[in-house]
Design a protein around this motif. Sequence first.
Motif, PDB file in Angstrom:
ATOM      1  N   ALA A  72     -14.098  91.114  -0.343  1.00  0.00           N
ATOM      2  CA  ALA A  72     -12.800  91.432  -0.969  1.00  0.00           C
ATOM      3  C   ALA A  72     -11.943  90.175  -0.941  1.00  0.00           C
ATOM      4  O   ALA A  72     -11.739  89.584   0.129  1.00  0.00           O
ATOM      5  CB  ALA A  72     -12.110  92.554  -0.197  1.00  0.00           C
ATOM      6  N   THR A  82     -12.104  83.674  -6.366  1.00  0.00           N
ATOM      7  CA  THR A  82     -12.997  84.775  -6.763  1.00  0.00           C
ATOM      8  C   THR A  82     -14.291  84.221  -7.367  1.00  0.00           C
ATOM      9  O   THR A  82     -15.382  84.725  -7.074  1.00  0.00           O
ATOM     10  CB  THR A  82     -12.288  85.679  -7.804  1.00  0.00           C
ATOM     11  OG1 THR A  82     -11.032  86.096  -7.272  1.00  0.00           O
ATOM     12  CG2 THR A  82     -13.126  86.889  -8.142  1.00  0.00           C
ATOM     13  N   LEU A  94     -21.208  91.682  -4.539  1.00  0.00           N
ATOM     14  CA  LEU A  94     -20.026  92.121  -5.288  1.00  0.00           C
ATOM     15  C   LEU A  94     -18.800  91.430  -4.716  1.00  0.00           C
ATOM     16  O   LEU A  94     -18.695  91.245  -3.489  1.00  0.00           O
ATOM     17  CB  LEU A  94     -19.810  93.623  -5.100  1.00  0.00           C
ATOM     18  CG  LEU A  94     -20.509  94.612  -6.030  1.00  0.00           C
ATOM     19  CD1 LEU A  94     -20.153  96.023  -5.596  1.00  0.00           C
ATOM     20  CD2 LEU A  94     -20.106  94.384  -7.494  1.00  0.00           C
ATOM     21  N   PHE A  96     -14.628  92.021  -4.915  1.00  0.00           N
ATOM     22  CA  PHE A  96     -13.483  92.783  -5.398  1.00  0.00           C
ATOM     23  C   PHE A  96     -12.280  91.843  -5.364  1.00  0.00           C
ATOM     24  O   PHE A  96     -11.883  91.392  -4.281  1.00  0.00           O
ATOM     25  CB  PHE A  96     -13.216  93.999  -4.500  1.00  0.00           C
ATOM     26  CG  PHE A  96     -14.221  95.109  -4.684  1.00  0.00           C
ATOM     27  CD1 PHE A  96     -15.558  94.909  -4.406  1.00  0.00           C
ATOM     28  CD2 PHE A  96     -13.827  96.353  -5.149  1.00  0.00           C
ATOM     29  CE1 PHE A  96     -16.489  95.929  -4.582  1.00  0.00           C
ATOM     30  CE2 PHE A  96     -14.748  97.370  -5.330  1.00  0.00           C
ATOM     31  CZ  PHE A  96     -16.082  97.159  -5.048  1.00  0.00           C
ATOM     32  N   GLU A  98      -8.469  91.455  -5.747  1.00  0.00           N
ATOM     33  CA  GLU A  98      -7.340  92.407  -5.703  1.00  0.00           C
ATOM     34  C   GLU A  98      -6.017  91.671  -5.676  1.00  0.00           C
ATOM     35  O   GLU A  98      -5.887  90.611  -5.069  1.00  0.00           O
ATOM     36  CB  GLU A  98      -7.518  93.273  -4.446  1.00  0.00           C
ATOM     37  CG  GLU A  98      -6.517  94.379  -4.307  1.00  0.00           C
ATOM     38  CD  GLU A  98      -5.302  93.998  -3.476  1.00  0.00           C
ATOM     39  OE1 GLU A  98      -4.358  94.801  -3.432  1.00  0.00           O
ATOM     40  OE2 GLU A  98      -5.298  92.908  -2.868  1.00  0.00           O
ATOM     41  N   SER A 109      -8.771  89.589 -14.875  1.00  0.00           N
ATOM     42  CA  SER A 109      -9.650  90.408 -15.727  1.00  0.00           C
ATOM     43  C   SER A 109     -10.139  89.593 -16.923  1.00  0.00           C
ATOM     44  O   SER A 109     -11.327  89.627 -17.267  1.00  0.00           O
ATOM     45  CB  SER A 109      -8.922  91.657 -16.239  1.00  0.00           C
ATOM     46  OG  SER A 109      -8.499  92.420 -15.149  1.00  0.00           O
ATOM     47  N   VAL A 120     -18.068  91.050 -10.336  1.00  0.00           N
ATOM     48  CA  VAL A 120     -16.660  91.073  -9.882  1.00  0.00           C
ATOM     49  C   VAL A 120     -15.974  92.350 -10.384  1.00  0.00           C
ATOM     50  O   VAL A 120     -16.148  92.743 -11.537  1.00  0.00           O
ATOM     51  CB  VAL A 120     -15.895  89.832 -10.400  1.00  0.00           C
ATOM     52  CG1 VAL A 120     -14.411  89.923 -10.020  1.00  0.00           C
ATOM     53  CG2 VAL A 120     -16.490  88.547  -9.826  1.00  0.00           C
ATOM     54  N   ARG A 121     -15.248  93.004  -9.488  1.00  0.00           N
ATOM     55  CA  ARG A 121     -14.407  94.161  -9.864  1.00  0.00           C
ATOM     56  C   ARG A 121     -12.966  93.749  -9.606  1.00  0.00           C
ATOM     57  O   ARG A 121     -12.664  93.181  -8.553  1.00  0.00           O
ATOM     58  CB  ARG A 121     -14.734  95.391  -9.009  1.00  0.00           C
ATOM     59  CG  ARG A 121     -16.192  95.782  -9.002  1.00  0.00           C
ATOM     60  CD  ARG A 121     -16.632  96.453 -10.305  1.00  0.00           C
ATOM     61  NE  ARG A 121     -18.060  96.717 -10.300  1.00  0.00           N
ATOM     62  CZ  ARG A 121     -19.008  95.856 -10.701  1.00  0.00           C
ATOM     63  NH1 ARG A 121     -18.682  94.658 -11.144  1.00  0.00           N
ATOM     64  NH2 ARG A 121     -20.293  96.176 -10.662  1.00  0.00           N
ATOM     65  N   ILE A 123      -9.042  94.766  -8.965  1.00  0.00           N
ATOM     66  CA  ILE A 123      -8.322  95.924  -8.421  1.00  0.00           C
ATOM     67  C   ILE A 123      -6.814  95.645  -8.405  1.00  0.00           C
ATOM     68  O   ILE A 123      -6.377  94.588  -7.935  1.00  0.00           O
ATOM     69  CB  ILE A 123      -8.756  96.209  -6.948  1.00  0.00           C
ATOM     70  CG1 ILE A 123     -10.280  96.295  -6.819  1.00  0.00           C
ATOM     71  CG2 ILE A 123      -8.056  97.438  -6.385  1.00  0.00           C
ATOM     72  CD1 ILE A 123     -10.909  97.574  -7.247  1.00  0.00           C
ATOM     73  N   LEU A 132      -9.205  99.751  -1.452  1.00  0.00           N
ATOM     74  CA  LEU A 132     -10.626  99.432  -1.582  1.00  0.00           C
ATOM     75  C   LEU A 132     -11.461 100.596  -1.038  1.00  0.00           C
ATOM     76  O   LEU A 132     -10.957 101.711  -0.941  1.00  0.00           O
ATOM     77  CB  LEU A 132     -10.918  98.121  -0.846  1.00  0.00           C
ATOM     78  CG  LEU A 132     -10.095  96.919  -1.326  1.00  0.00           C
ATOM     79  CD1 LEU A 132     -10.323  95.708  -0.428  1.00  0.00           C
ATOM     80  CD2 LEU A 132     -10.424  96.562  -2.769  1.00  0.00           C
ATOM     81  N   ASP A 162     -11.667  99.152   5.821  1.00  0.00           N
ATOM     82  CA  ASP A 162     -12.540  98.733   4.717  1.00  0.00           C
ATOM     83  C   ASP A 162     -13.728  97.886   5.192  1.00  0.00           C
ATOM     84  O   ASP A 162     -14.755  97.820   4.525  1.00  0.00           O
ATOM     85  CB  ASP A 162     -11.732  97.914   3.686  1.00  0.00           C
ATOM     86  CG  ASP A 162     -10.619  98.753   3.067  1.00  0.00           C
ATOM     87  OD1 ASP A 162     -10.751  99.991   3.068  1.00  0.00           O
ATOM     88  OD2 ASP A 162      -9.621  98.170   2.592  1.00  0.00           O
TER      89      ASP A 162
END
Length: 226
Positions: A72, A82, A94, A96, A98, A109, A120-121, A123, A132, A162
Amino acid sequence: MVKNKMPLVMLKTLLFLVLFLPLFSSYISAQTRDPGELFPPDKIFLLEEPRDWQNTEEIMDRLHLGAGDIVADIGAGSGYFTVPLASRVGDKGLVFAEDIQIEMVNYISKKVEALELKNVRVIFGKPEDPSLLDNFFDLVFLANTYHELETPFLMLENIKKDLRYSGRLAIIDWDPAKQSPFGPPIEEKVPENTVINELERAGFELIEKHNFMPYHYFLVFRKKSY
Ligand SMILES: C[S@@+](CC[C@H](N)C(=O)[O-])C[C@H]1O[C@@H](n2cnc3c(N)ncnc32)[C@H](O)[C@@H]1O
């Protein structure tokens, strides 16, 4: 009767205050320590400038990430970290990314889409909770963000939930003991010892300290095992 009881009640109250007030006051003062200003989204281009002084590859090496790890990046900003984090954890991992400012979230994004980063997500979190998944992360990474946290203790409680049992929390932030030609004003920088104390009170223990950064401290914690 009532007359006789009053002193005892007062004595108990006094005893309670003497014993517990220091604990409450240190908790409250840490929880309400003045946070630094949120990084202004209209200056996001500054976060994208190359940072020779932050040596990203050295930071990545010292995080010892493995392929498949789940990370994260809290307070991801422009997603500067990131991208290398995503590259280190690979296709099976992965990241995340945020943030609590919608402009940052939108920026990351677009970047993720442009770079076609499938691992990559992005948030949109809350100031006290990155929103998360529980017991999910091998590493939580906060770079240049801890000093901006409005409620560090609530945030740390959520990070603790988390993290996996063996998960680590890495904090890199501006060190007020090191003079820097840029960065937040000195009164917004949080001393290394304050961070370590706050983390210990929140149930973490320091496991690594990296001293190669000219303007920052770089600390790694894990959850205390009781
Ligand atoms: C100075 S920027 C650093 C961005 C990135 N980590 C970097 O080093 O390039 C700090 C970021 O932390 C975010 N932030 C501040 N408080 C936060 C919180 N409680 N939760 C998540 N993000 C936060 C801000 O919106 C800002 O984008």
